[in-house]
Design a protein around this motif. Sequence first.
Motif, mmCIF file in Angstrom:
data_model
loop_
_atom_site.group_PDB
_atom_site.id
_atom_site.type_symbol
_atom_site.label_atom_id
_atom_site.label_comp_id
_atom_site.label_asym_id
_atom_site.label_seq_id
_atom_site.Cartn_x
_atom_site.Cartn_y
_atom_site.Cartn_z
ATOM 1 N N ARG B 89 0.750 -1.317 0.008
ATOM 2 C CA ARG B 89 0.099 0.039 -0.059
ATOM 3 C C ARG B 89 0.841 1.376 0.020
ATOM 4 N NH1 ARG B 89 -3.184 -2.647 3.731
ATOM 5 N NH2 ARG B 89 -2.312 -1.446 5.537
ATOM 6 N N THR B 90 2.021 1.330 0.594
ATOM 7 C CA THR B 90 2.703 2.225 0.988
ATOM 8 C C THR B 90 3.571 2.645 -0.468
ATOM 9 O OG1 THR B 90 3.395 1.962 3.247
ATOM 10 C CG2 THR B 90 4.883 3.304 2.197
ATOM 11 N N ARG B 91 4.005 1.383 -1.067
ATOM 12 C CA ARG B 91 4.523 1.688 -2.361
ATOM 13 C C ARG B 91 3.686 2.364 -3.393
ATOM 14 N NH1 ARG B 91 9.584 -1.069 -2.634
ATOM 15 N NH2 ARG B 91 9.773 -1.395 -5.241
ATOM 16 N N LEU B 92 2.312 1.978 -3.370
ATOM 17 C CA LEU B 92 1.466 2.324 -4.122
ATOM 18 C C LEU B 92 0.512 3.694 -3.989
ATOM 19 C CD1 LEU B 92 0.105 -1.308 -5.495
ATOM 20 C CD2 LEU B 92 1.912 0.243 -6.730
ATOM 21 N N SER B 93 1.084 4.094 -2.821
ATOM 22 C CA SER B 93 0.304 5.240 -2.375
ATOM 23 C C SER B 93 0.299 6.498 -2.999
ATOM 24 C CB SER B 93 0.505 5.654 -0.820
ATOM 25 O OG SER B 93 1.788 6.121 -0.932
ATOM 26 N N ARG B 94 1.185 6.727 -3.843
ATOM 27 C CA ARG B 94 1.084 7.822 -5.066
ATOM 28 C C ARG B 94 -0.085 7.848 -5.655
ATOM 29 N NH1 ARG B 94 5.669 10.975 -5.159
ATOM 30 N NH2 ARG B 94 7.397 9.887 -3.599
ATOM 31 N N LEU B 95 -0.609 6.571 -5.945
ATOM 32 C CA LEU B 95 -1.466 6.652 -6.938
ATOM 33 C C LEU B 95 -2.739 7.271 -6.503
ATOM 34 C CD1 LEU B 95 -1.656 2.897 -8.300
ATOM 35 C CD2 LEU B 95 -1.067 4.874 -9.698
ATOM 36 N N THR B 96 -3.079 7.047 -5.387
ATOM 37 C CA THR B 96 -4.370 7.940 -4.780
ATOM 38 C C THR B 96 -4.415 9.354 -4.804
ATOM 39 O OG1 THR B 96 -3.493 7.907 -2.535
ATOM 40 C CG2 THR B 96 -4.913 6.028 -3.125
ATOM 41 N N GLY B 97 -2.979 9.646 -5.102
ATOM 42 C CA GLY B 97 -2.818 11.236 -5.086
ATOM 43 C C GLY B 97 -3.174 11.650 -6.653
ATOM 44 N N PHE B 98 -2.926 10.840 -7.554
ATOM 45 C CA PHE B 98 -3.062 10.993 -8.632
ATOM 46 C C PHE B 98 -2.028 12.111 -9.593
ATOM 47 C CE2 PHE B 98 -5.851 11.507 -12.841
ATOM 48 C CZ PHE B 98 -5.865 10.060 -12.853
ATOM 49 N N THR B 99 -2.348 12.945 -10.487
ATOM 50 C CA THR B 99 -1.564 13.695 -11.012
ATOM 51 C C THR B 99 -0.890 14.885 -10.090
ATOM 52 O OG1 THR B 99 -2.988 13.724 -12.676
ATOM 53 C CG2 THR B 99 -0.746 14.951 -13.183
ATOM 54 N N SER B 100 0.468 14.948 -10.057
ATOM 55 C CA SER B 100 0.968 16.155 -9.234
ATOM 56 C C SER B 100 1.950 17.000 -10.469
ATOM 57 C CB SER B 100 2.006 15.403 -8.198
ATOM 58 O OG SER B 100 2.795 16.662 -7.835
ATOM 59 N N LEU B 101 2.698 16.490 -11.252
ATOM 60 C CA LEU B 101 3.549 17.513 -12.027
ATOM 61 C C LEU B 101 2.612 17.924 -13.306
ATOM 62 C CD1 LEU B 101 6.166 18.436 -12.694
ATOM 63 C CD2 LEU B 101 6.784 16.470 -13.847
ATOM 64 N N HIS B 102 2.473 19.045 -13.340
ATOM 65 C CA HIS B 102 1.719 19.672 -14.601
ATOM 66 C C HIS B 102 2.869 20.378 -15.312
ATOM 67 C CE1 HIS B 102 -1.410 18.506 -11.707
ATOM 68 N NE2 HIS B 102 -2.226 18.325 -12.674
ATOM 69 N N ILE B 103 3.084 20.094 -16.685
ATOM 70 C CA ILE B 103 4.196 20.896 -17.368
ATOM 71 C C ILE B 103 3.511 21.952 -18.098
ATOM 72 C CG2 ILE B 103 5.978 20.563 -18.900
ATOM 73 C CD1 ILE B 103 6.735 17.738 -17.686
ATOM 74 N N PHE B 104 4.073 23.002 -18.217
ATOM 75 C CA PHE B 104 3.375 23.943 -19.089
ATOM 76 C C PHE B 104 4.713 24.627 -19.920
ATOM 77 C CE2 PHE B 104 -0.582 26.125 -17.074
ATOM 78 C CZ PHE B 104 -0.744 25.294 -16.115
ATOM 79 N N VAL B 105 4.116 24.203 -21.397
ATOM 80 C CA VAL B 105 5.119 24.430 -22.227
ATOM 81 C C VAL B 105 4.837 26.075 -22.873
ATOM 82 C CG1 VAL B 105 6.359 24.036 -24.642
ATOM 83 C CG2 VAL B 105 5.435 22.074 -23.008
ATOM 84 N N VAL B 106 5.199 26.947 -22.446
ATOM 85 C CA VAL B 106 5.001 28.501 -22.420
ATOM 86 C C VAL B 106 5.454 28.845 -23.748
ATOM 87 C CG1 VAL B 106 4.513 29.082 -20.175
ATOM 88 C CG2 VAL B 106 6.940 29.241 -20.917
ATOM 89 N N THR B 107 6.400 28.362 -24.440
ATOM 90 C CA THR B 107 7.013 28.483 -25.767
ATOM 91 C C THR B 107 7.909 27.618 -26.333
ATOM 92 O OG1 THR B 107 7.919 30.253 -27.068
ATOM 93 C CG2 THR B 107 8.965 30.096 -24.972
ATOM 94 N N LEU B 108 7.816 27.400 -27.432
ATOM 95 C CA LEU B 108 8.901 26.557 -28.379
ATOM 96 C C LEU B 108 10.128 27.353 -28.580
ATOM 97 C CD1 LEU B 108 7.427 23.839 -30.501
ATOM 98 C CD2 LEU B 108 7.909 23.769 -28.222
ATOM 99 N N ARG B 109 10.054 28.782 -28.269
ATOM 100 C CA ARG B 109 11.131 29.541 -29.079
ATOM 101 C C ARG B 109 12.253 29.285 -28.086
ATOM 102 N NH1 ARG B 109 9.881 35.287 -28.342
ATOM 103 N NH2 ARG B 109 8.114 34.468 -27.012
ATOM 104 N N CYS B 110 13.720 29.059 -28.791
ATOM 105 C CA CYS B 110 14.779 28.947 -27.703
ATOM 106 C C CYS B 110 15.822 29.950 -28.343
ATOM 107 C CB CYS B 110 14.988 27.482 -27.714
ATOM 108 S SG CYS B 110 16.271 27.117 -26.599
#
Lengths: 367, 485
Positions: B89-110
């Motif tokens: 249960r401890t190892r899988l406990s992150r599953l109940t949290g669901f998505t944490s990291l949200h990546i915003f690609v604010v531009t493709l320019r570089c």
Amino acid sequence: MLLQVSTNPATPMVLRATRAFLVSEQELPEGYQHYLIPESLERRVQELEGKSSFTLLPNDYHYLGHGDIIRLDGQAIRVLFRANSGHNSLLVTEQCNHYCLMCSQPPKNIDDSWILDELEALIPLIPRETPEVGFSGGEPTLAGARFINLIRMMKSYLPRTVVHVLSNGRTFADECFARQYAEIDHPDIMIGIPLYSDDPDLHDYIVQAPGAFQETVQGILNLKRLSQKVEIRIVLHKQSISRLPQLCEYIARNLLFVDHVTLMGLEMIGFTRANLDALWIDPTDYRDVLSEAVGILAAYRMNVSVYNHQLCLVNDDVLPYYRKSISDWKNEYVPECEGCARKSQCGGFFSSGVRNGYSRAITPFLP
Amino acid sequence: MSKFQGLDAYTRRARYELLPFKFDRLEGDNYIITNMTGEYLEVAMPELHVLLAKDLATEHPLFASLRAKHFIRYADEQAPLDLLALKLRTRLSRLTGFTSLHIFVVTLRCDHSCPYCQVSRQMDGETSFDMTPDMADKALDFVFRSPNPAIKIEFQGGEPLLNFQMVRYVVKAAKRRNLDEKRDLEFVIATTLSLLTDEVLAFCYEHDIILSTSLDGPADLHNANRPRVGRDSFERFEAGLAKARNVLGVDRVSALMTTTDKSLPRVREIIDEYVRLGFNGIFLRALSPYGFAIKTRKFMTYDTERWLEFYKEGLAYILELNKAGIPFVEHYASLILKKMLTSNDPGYVDLMNPAGAGIAAIVFNYDGSVYASDESRMLAEMGDQTFRLGSILTDSYEDIILSDVLLDALEQSFTLSAPMCSDCAFEPYCGAEPVFHHAIFRDVLGRKAESSFCKRNMSIFKHLIGLMKSDVSTRHLFMQWANAC
């Protein structure tokens, strides 16, 4: 009869009926339930004879002071509580379902419920500013509902007093019992539970009780499931040392959520002396094992303490976890300690250790 | 007769039961057994036979450890089952949290034009590759639909500092919403630091933003990997690092390296550069097969074997450093070690099962597309839209999260039922990685026997286990790493 000791001659008359006055050179106030006359003041007996009940205190009781609680049985006195000691430990019962090879307080299988009567009378008398009270045994939880009641009384009468209970944890394997305990919701209580090996057979042998390991582990799990504080206590001797690093890894993987792990030196009293061949290992011979064990628990960021060891018998990497645990009035030193520059940081010895044997490697630190 | 009984009296003689475990050859006769909570033991083949036949003697040196690590039990023992369940249960406990990291690609320019780069465009001043406020608002609606009490918003590009006004917009809007939401909200900007200004730093300081930057090694290597007009990528990095640490604090700036064929002979120099610059660890990464890397065939210029040599050499050097009193961590090892030595899971997207795609991390692209992972959008830039879950502008949270694309990928790549994974002893340490396998094999499972992901990780698992066996002090160091991440 339980009485609070008083040195205050100005105690209101209405309270004097529940107090024993500790006689000094000062004038004797009237109306106390009882008077305690130190042997050195024997001459004052005549002032009380025929008027009040009194006891002549042998010199052994020189430590008695204000706020202490005594039991009076005719002329016999027992001190139940010492107000100026930070280490009041209250024995709940001498019965036990373990028979540990190194028991310092050998159990007795007799009906001693009178002790519970006494504790129930005692708790309301304990000074409210008392910082800490310990409960021990025997196995205190064998008192069942009356144990639960004791803890409830501690919360009711002494809500600011930290409580520490020494228990083998097995009774808490009963979920219902664990729940009753947790429901008291004591503000600051910890159960100290021994776990001597990751090998159930070896643990059961050390505590001389088949099936003990399973129940103890389940007791710990039940307590932590109910968010209760648990300390794991490991007494170090030849048997527990044999798998100590494995035990520490077991704790780190399975019981990471316990609040404290203590690694404790062996006390040379009680059953230990009868089982010395099976138990004795010179601490200097296990110092590297101790370092490894502490290192494992610390790597897993567990709260770890090393108790009952002499400073010259532990490696430097143990020092951050070394506690000068033997209480001041109990600790002593041996002739080899002569001239040691770090005595004041060292826990020293239990007097039993001084009497009954200690490490061959005690070496003074030179200034 | 003594009141005390000997150990013999407490030694159980009943026949034991096997608890679930898997085994695999390490080398020669030496086998490893593992259970699903990550506990492992090494066992020689003849003993493994005896163990499986339930004939192992109680006195055998392995017996107590087998019991303590929950590979066997006696039928009447409940504690091992309770502990196994608890650890799982401890190892899988992150599953109940669901998505944490949200990546915003604010531009493709570089401002860089790295040959291995996955996603960038060289169009300063062009805004058609920038995220719009409308997209950002809708992406934030999505973010706060996640039930996770801890939300991390990471800004990526391109170079996010080229569209810093969008970073500002998202941070402020997210914090405003969080007054009611009360999540544990964290921001990260992935930047080369080349365009870092005092103004940017002041904003990062005010909003407690972490900078995640890139360092590929010594100046010549770094600049060769990361061309930009002026050939001054490294110089700008080093100046920016000092400035950023000064304002934000040493621990608020981390660095990631990208491995290229040029890196392979130079692992010690690369590590030295991290040490010189005061980092306390490095992530020795494999080159990903996405983006231009695959197109320009850079990925194929060296094989997994060569990379493993690079990795092992680097790790050996890091162990040397530690023995010399310089605490320094290899982060990939520490993620794996956490799975091996603790009952926890580090939540590293590449090594998760079910896969982390979409449910551990999710990507909002500059054009409103939503992808299951950073790699998914890189694949999309190459023309493969498989892991495009929808658009933030037109699709609902439910449409996206419950899309067949995502659920099928998660279900079909699930390692406990995947061929060759389900019976692999190293499965507890590994992950599903459907996007990688799709990119290489065009199916989310792939053929593990040919998978460089499988080869690379198996080799590292075995290597780490070997290192721990060979040296107690390494094992102790690894325990510290396992608990530091």
